[in-house]
Design a protein around this motif. Structure first.
Motif, PDB file in Angstrom:
ATOM      1  N   HIS A  32       1.424  -1.162  -0.028  1.00  0.00           N
ATOM      2  CA  HIS A  32       0.206  -0.011  -0.163  1.00  0.00           C
ATOM      3  C   HIS A  32       0.881   1.102  -0.284  1.00  0.00           C
ATOM      4  CE1 HIS A  32      -4.009  -2.296   0.758  1.00  0.00           C
ATOM      5  NE2 HIS A  32      -3.238  -3.668   1.634  1.00  0.00           N
ATOM      6  N   LEU A  33       0.359   2.316  -0.336  1.00  0.00           N
ATOM      7  CA  LEU A  33       0.901   3.667  -0.735  1.00  0.00           C
ATOM      8  C   LEU A  33       0.498   4.515   0.962  1.00  0.00           C
ATOM      9  CD1 LEU A  33       0.461   4.047  -4.248  1.00  0.00           C
ATOM     10  CD2 LEU A  33       2.794   3.100  -3.137  1.00  0.00           C
ATOM     11  N   ARG A  34       1.294   5.661   0.994  1.00  0.00           N
ATOM     12  CA  ARG A  34       1.435   6.311   1.942  1.00  0.00           C
ATOM     13  C   ARG A  34       1.328   7.970   1.782  1.00  0.00           C
ATOM     14  NH1 ARG A  34      -1.721   3.225   3.332  1.00  0.00           N
ATOM     15  NH2 ARG A  34      -1.800   1.184   5.061  1.00  0.00           N
ATOM     16  N   ILE A  65       1.108  10.746   7.392  1.00  0.00           N
ATOM     17  CA  ILE A  65       0.557  10.423   6.068  1.00  0.00           C
ATOM     18  C   ILE A  65      -0.603  10.403   5.941  1.00  0.00           C
ATOM     19  CG2 ILE A  65       3.369   9.402   6.347  1.00  0.00           C
ATOM     20  CD1 ILE A  65       0.557   7.213   7.115  1.00  0.00           C
ATOM     21  N   GLU A  66      -1.306   9.946   4.682  1.00  0.00           N
ATOM     22  CA  GLU A  66      -2.584  10.066   4.739  1.00  0.00           C
ATOM     23  C   GLU A  66      -2.275   8.460   3.780  1.00  0.00           C
ATOM     24  OE1 GLU A  66      -4.503  12.335   1.302  1.00  0.00           O
ATOM     25  OE2 GLU A  66      -5.756  11.266   1.522  1.00  0.00           O
ATOM     26  N   GLY A  67      -3.307   7.327   4.622  1.00  0.00           N
ATOM     27  CA  GLY A  67      -3.010   5.701   3.372  1.00  0.00           C
ATOM     28  C   GLY A  67      -3.894   6.467   1.769  1.00  0.00           C
ATOM     29  N   TYR A  68      -2.855   5.517   1.141  1.00  0.00           N
ATOM     30  CA  TYR A  68      -3.393   6.508  -0.509  1.00  0.00           C
ATOM     31  C   TYR A  68      -3.480   5.308  -1.709  1.00  0.00           C
ATOM     32  CZ  TYR A  68      -1.495   9.833  -4.414  1.00  0.00           C
ATOM     33  OH  TYR A  68      -2.566  10.619  -5.698  1.00  0.00           O
ATOM     34  N   ASP A  69      -3.764   4.600  -1.589  1.00  0.00           N
ATOM     35  CA  ASP A  69      -4.193   3.287  -2.408  1.00  0.00           C
ATOM     36  C   ASP A  69      -5.110   2.507  -2.215  1.00  0.00           C
ATOM     37  OD1 ASP A  69      -3.478   2.244  -4.773  1.00  0.00           O
ATOM     38  OD2 ASP A  69      -1.716   0.796  -3.430  1.00  0.00           O
ATOM     39  N   PRO A  70      -6.109   2.945  -2.294  1.00  0.00           N
ATOM     40  CA  PRO A  70      -6.402   4.401  -3.040  1.00  0.00           C
ATOM     41  C   PRO A  70      -6.340   5.518  -1.825  1.00  0.00           C
ATOM     42  CG  PRO A  70      -8.408   3.482  -3.022  1.00  0.00           C
ATOM     43  CD  PRO A  70      -6.978   1.857  -2.313  1.00  0.00           C
ATOM     44  N   PRO A  71      -6.512   6.494  -2.015  1.00  0.00           N
ATOM     45  CA  PRO A  71      -6.862   7.904  -0.869  1.00  0.00           C
ATOM     46  C   PRO A  71      -8.203   6.922  -0.282  1.00  0.00           C
ATOM     47  CG  PRO A  71      -6.902   8.951  -2.760  1.00  0.00           C
ATOM     48  CD  PRO A  71      -7.474   7.348  -3.400  1.00  0.00           C
ATOM     49  N   GLU A  72      -7.852   6.868   1.017  1.00  0.00           N
ATOM     50  CA  GLU A  72      -8.418   5.873   1.932  1.00  0.00           C
ATOM     51  C   GLU A  72      -9.434   6.843   3.017  1.00  0.00           C
ATOM     52  OE1 GLU A  72      -6.042   3.062   3.324  1.00  0.00           O
ATOM     53  OE2 GLU A  72      -6.395   1.485   1.926  1.00  0.00           O
ATOM     54  N   PHE A  83      -4.761   7.307  14.120  1.00  0.00           N
ATOM     55  CA  PHE A  83      -5.171   7.587  13.461  1.00  0.00           C
ATOM     56  C   PHE A  83      -6.800   9.013  12.934  1.00  0.00           C
ATOM     57  CE2 PHE A  83      -4.859   2.943  12.756  1.00  0.00           C
ATOM     58  CZ  PHE A  83      -4.831   2.443  11.814  1.00  0.00           C
ATOM     59  N   ILE A  84      -6.250   9.678  12.338  1.00  0.00           N
ATOM     60  CA  ILE A  84      -7.089  11.124  12.125  1.00  0.00           C
ATOM     61  C   ILE A  84      -7.762  11.185  10.348  1.00  0.00           C
ATOM     62  CG2 ILE A  84      -6.771  13.340  11.342  1.00  0.00           C
ATOM     63  CD1 ILE A  84      -3.534  12.629  11.986  1.00  0.00           C
ATOM     64  N   ASP A  85      -8.934  11.102  10.971  1.00  0.00           N
ATOM     65  CA  ASP A  85     -10.112  11.213   9.986  1.00  0.00           C
ATOM     66  C   ASP A  85     -10.303  12.288   9.151  1.00  0.00           C
ATOM     67  OD1 ASP A  85     -12.497  11.318   8.261  1.00  0.00           O
ATOM     68  OD2 ASP A  85     -13.560  11.628   9.644  1.00  0.00           O
ATOM     69  N   LEU A  86      -9.492  12.607   7.449  1.00  0.00           N
ATOM     70  CA  LEU A  86      -9.299  13.246   7.400  1.00  0.00           C
ATOM     71  C   LEU A  86     -10.518  13.939   6.879  1.00  0.00           C
ATOM     72  CD1 LEU A  86      -5.792  12.102   5.268  1.00  0.00           C
ATOM     73  CD2 LEU A  86      -5.549  13.758   7.027  1.00  0.00           C
ATOM     74  N   GLU A  88     -13.343  15.668   4.729  1.00  0.00           N
ATOM     75  CA  GLU A  88     -12.837  16.482   3.048  1.00  0.00           C
ATOM     76  C   GLU A  88     -11.915  16.395   2.469  1.00  0.00           C
ATOM     77  OE1 GLU A  88     -16.035  17.376   0.864  1.00  0.00           O
ATOM     78  OE2 GLU A  88     -16.507  15.749   2.547  1.00  0.00           O
ATOM     79  N   ARG A  89     -10.655  16.767   3.040  1.00  0.00           N
ATOM     80  CA  ARG A  89      -9.257  17.132   3.088  1.00  0.00           C
ATOM     81  C   ARG A  89      -8.663  15.554   2.962  1.00  0.00           C
ATOM     82  NH1 ARG A  89      -6.289  20.884   6.604  1.00  0.00           N
ATOM     83  NH2 ARG A  89      -5.376  20.666   4.915  1.00  0.00           N
ATOM     84  N   ILE A  90      -9.425  14.433   2.344  1.00  0.00           N
ATOM     85  CA  ILE A  90      -8.243  13.359   1.683  1.00  0.00           C
ATOM     86  C   ILE A  90      -7.553  14.092  -0.196  1.00  0.00           C
ATOM     87  CG2 ILE A  90      -9.223  12.095   2.604  1.00  0.00           C
ATOM     88  CD1 ILE A  90     -11.246  11.244  -0.399  1.00  0.00           C
ATOM     89  N   THR A  91      -6.175  13.402  -0.427  1.00  0.00           N
ATOM     90  CA  THR A  91      -6.107  13.775  -1.706  1.00  0.00           C
ATOM     91  C   THR A  91      -6.572  13.036  -2.564  1.00  0.00           C
ATOM     92  OG1 THR A  91      -3.885  14.349  -0.401  1.00  0.00           O
ATOM     93  CG2 THR A  91      -3.612  14.045  -2.944  1.00  0.00           C
ATOM     94  N   ALA A  92      -7.055  13.621  -3.641  1.00  0.00           N
ATOM     95  CA  ALA A  92      -7.338  12.533  -5.307  1.00  0.00           C
ATOM     96  C   ALA A  92      -5.677  12.123  -5.799  1.00  0.00           C
ATOM     97  CB  ALA A  92      -7.591  13.923  -6.164  1.00  0.00           C
ATOM     98  N   ARG A  93      -6.130  11.073  -6.011  1.00  0.00           N
ATOM     99  CA  ARG A  93      -4.802  10.457  -7.602  1.00  0.00           C
ATOM    100  C   ARG A  93      -4.593  11.187  -8.297  1.00  0.00           C
ATOM    101  NH1 ARG A  93      -3.448   4.476  -6.785  1.00  0.00           N
ATOM    102  NH2 ARG A  93      -1.785   4.263  -7.448  1.00  0.00           N
ATOM    103  N   GLY A  94      -3.487  11.336  -8.095  1.00  0.00           N
ATOM    104  CA  GLY A  94      -2.801  11.510  -9.008  1.00  0.00           C
ATOM    105  C   GLY A  94      -0.935  11.260  -9.155  1.00  0.00           C
ATOM    106  N   GLY A  95      -0.411  12.670  -9.142  1.00  0.00           N
ATOM    107  CA  GLY A  95       1.074  12.660  -9.115  1.00  0.00           C
ATOM    108  C   GLY A  95       1.709  13.205 -10.321  1.00  0.00           C
ATOM    109  N   VAL A  96       2.873  13.253 -10.384  1.00  0.00           N
ATOM    110  CA  VAL A  96       3.408  14.057 -11.414  1.00  0.00           C
ATOM    111  C   VAL A  96       4.499  12.337 -12.356  1.00  0.00           C
ATOM    112  CG1 VAL A  96       3.981  16.423 -11.598  1.00  0.00           C
ATOM    113  CG2 VAL A  96       5.065  14.138  -9.667  1.00  0.00           C
TER     114      VAL A  96
END
Ligand SMILES: [Zn+2]
Ligand SMILES: [Zn+2]
Ligand SMILES: [Zn+2]
Length: 96
Positions: A32-34, A65-72, A83-86, A88-96
């Motif tokens: 998984h990604l963080r 960090i945020e659980g990111y694979d996918p944004p969880e 644990f932190i409840d994010l 609305e502030r989750i990050t959309a999947r993307g990247g460069v």
């Protein structure tokens, strides 16, 4: 329940890579990604062989960090170990 003292430091970041930065560089793999919510570093989780997200925290002290694979929708603070409840502030999947 413990509170995270770093919630105000959570930034809206742009993911640095489509997968774990270091693993992509070395040809390794991950489970998984963080996503670092201080600088946008993408690392792999503790179930992955290289645990780059934790290594990133150790070298930079970026706390959240945020659980990111996918944004969880959840974050994790390494310092407070909560644990932190994010919300609305989750990050959309993307990247460069
Ligand atoms: Zn914290
Ligand atoms: Zn990795
Ligand atoms: Zn970072």
């Amino acid at each position: 329940m413990f509170e995270c003292r770093h919630a105000e430091q959570i930034e809206d970041v742009t993911p640095s890579a489509p997968g774990c930065e270091e693993c992509l560089r070395t040809g390794s793999w991950w489970v998984h990604l963080r996503l670092c919510r201080t600088c946008g570093h993408v690392g792999c989780c503790d179930d992955s062989p290289n645990r780059h997200a934790t290594a990133h925290f150790r070298s930079t002290r970026h706390p959240v960090i945020e659980g990111y694979d996918p944004p969880e929708g959840w974050g994790w603070c390494y310092v407070d170990e909560v644990f932190i409840d994010l919300g609305e502030r989750i990050t959309a999947r993307g990247g460069v």
